[in-house]
Design a protein around this motif. Sequence first.
Motif, PDB file in Angstrom:
ATOM      1  N   ALA A 104       0.830  -1.203   0.000  1.00 50.25           N
ATOM      2  CA  ALA A 104       0.000   0.000   0.000  1.00 50.25           C
ATOM      3  C   ALA A 104       0.871   1.264   0.000  1.00 50.25           C
ATOM      4  O   ALA A 104       0.599   2.217  -0.744  1.00 50.25           O
ATOM      5  CB  ALA A 104      -0.926  -0.007   1.209  1.00 50.25           C
ATOM      6  N   VAL A 105       1.918   1.283   0.815  1.00 51.85           N
ATOM      7  CA  VAL A 105       2.814   2.445   0.841  1.00 51.85           C
ATOM      8  C   VAL A 105       3.548   2.561  -0.492  1.00 51.85           C
ATOM      9  O   VAL A 105       3.761   3.663  -1.006  1.00 51.85           O
ATOM     10  CB  VAL A 105       3.796   2.353   2.029  1.00 51.85           C
ATOM     11  CG1 VAL A 105       4.863   3.424   1.945  1.00 51.85           C
ATOM     12  CG2 VAL A 105       3.041   2.484   3.337  1.00 51.85           C
ATOM     13  N   THR A 106       3.916   1.425  -1.091  1.00 60.80           N
ATOM     14  CA  THR A 106       4.563   1.448  -2.401  1.00 60.80           C
ATOM     15  C   THR A 106       3.629   2.044  -3.449  1.00 60.80           C
ATOM     16  O   THR A 106       4.061   2.845  -4.292  1.00 60.80           O
ATOM     17  CB  THR A 106       4.980   0.020  -2.816  1.00 60.80           C
ATOM     18  OG1 THR A 106       5.833  -0.517  -1.813  1.00 60.80           O
ATOM     19  CG2 THR A 106       5.696   0.018  -4.147  1.00 60.80           C
ATOM     20  N   ALA A 107       2.359   1.683  -3.396  1.00 60.29           N
ATOM     21  CA  ALA A 107       1.395   2.221  -4.357  1.00 60.29           C
ATOM     22  C   ALA A 107       1.216   3.727  -4.178  1.00 60.29           C
ATOM     23  O   ALA A 107       1.181   4.476  -5.165  1.00 60.29           O
ATOM     24  CB  ALA A 107       0.059   1.500  -4.206  1.00 60.29           C
ATOM     25  N   VAL A 108       1.116   4.178  -2.941  1.00 64.40           N
ATOM     26  CA  VAL A 108       0.963   5.613  -2.684  1.00 64.40           C
ATOM     27  C   VAL A 108       2.208   6.367  -3.162  1.00 64.40           C
ATOM     28  O   VAL A 108       2.114   7.428  -3.794  1.00 64.40           O
ATOM     29  CB  VAL A 108       0.693   5.881  -1.189  1.00 64.40           C
ATOM     30  CG1 VAL A 108       0.793   7.357  -0.855  1.00 64.40           C
ATOM     31  CG2 VAL A 108      -0.666   5.341  -0.792  1.00 64.40           C
ATOM     32  N   THR A 109       3.386   5.812  -2.889  1.00 67.68           N
ATOM     33  CA  THR A 109       4.632   6.440  -3.320  1.00 67.68           C
ATOM     34  C   THR A 109       4.707   6.513  -4.841  1.00 67.68           C
ATOM     35  O   THR A 109       5.087   7.541  -5.410  1.00 67.68           O
ATOM     36  CB  THR A 109       5.839   5.663  -2.760  1.00 67.68           C
ATOM     37  OG1 THR A 109       5.747   5.656  -1.330  1.00 67.68           O
ATOM     38  CG2 THR A 109       7.149   6.288  -3.179  1.00 67.68           C
ATOM     39  N   ALA A 110       4.329   5.437  -5.505  1.00 63.30           N
ATOM     40  CA  ALA A 110       4.350   5.435  -6.974  1.00 63.30           C
ATOM     41  C   ALA A 110       3.383   6.467  -7.532  1.00 63.30           C
ATOM     42  O   ALA A 110       3.703   7.165  -8.509  1.00 63.30           O
ATOM     43  CB  ALA A 110       4.011   4.044  -7.496  1.00 63.30           C
TER      44      ALA A 110
END
Length: 157
Positions: A104-110
């Motif tokens: 989820a954090v990876t998706a938000v960062t992307a």
Amino acid sequence: MQSINNRSSSFVMDLMPVLGGVALTASATGVALALTGSDSPLRAPFVIFFLFAGPAAGLLALLAGLDRASRAAIATAGAVAVNLVVAWARSSGGPLTTSGGILAVTAVTALLFLWAAARRRTRTPAGDPPAGARRTARSDRDAKRSSKRTTEPHSRF
């Protein structure tokens, strides 16, 4: 003769991409260790580094118009907020998993990096609207006024 101050700032500017690469490597290592379920002692520090550095870097990319101190403060607070929102959403949605939170954090960062890239792509150096953008009657009227100001001689005096 070159002064020491110029050398120092040049060294720092040359070092920034290297530090960015080290941060990316540490973050990617932490994500890989967490998603594979490794029991490495480096897993926790690298994952924690990713959880804060990833969203902060994405926010830094978005806030390109502000001064350095403001960007750093807003990016730090934003990274904490992203992690808190992801933790809250994950805890209210059912069972907590490490990989779910990291993804989820990876998706938000992307999404933050994509948004920053899209904003940069739509801007032109002269501040003109990008090619293919719709023109409005107001923008045409403002363009005519500014061209009259530059082409007409000063007749008021």
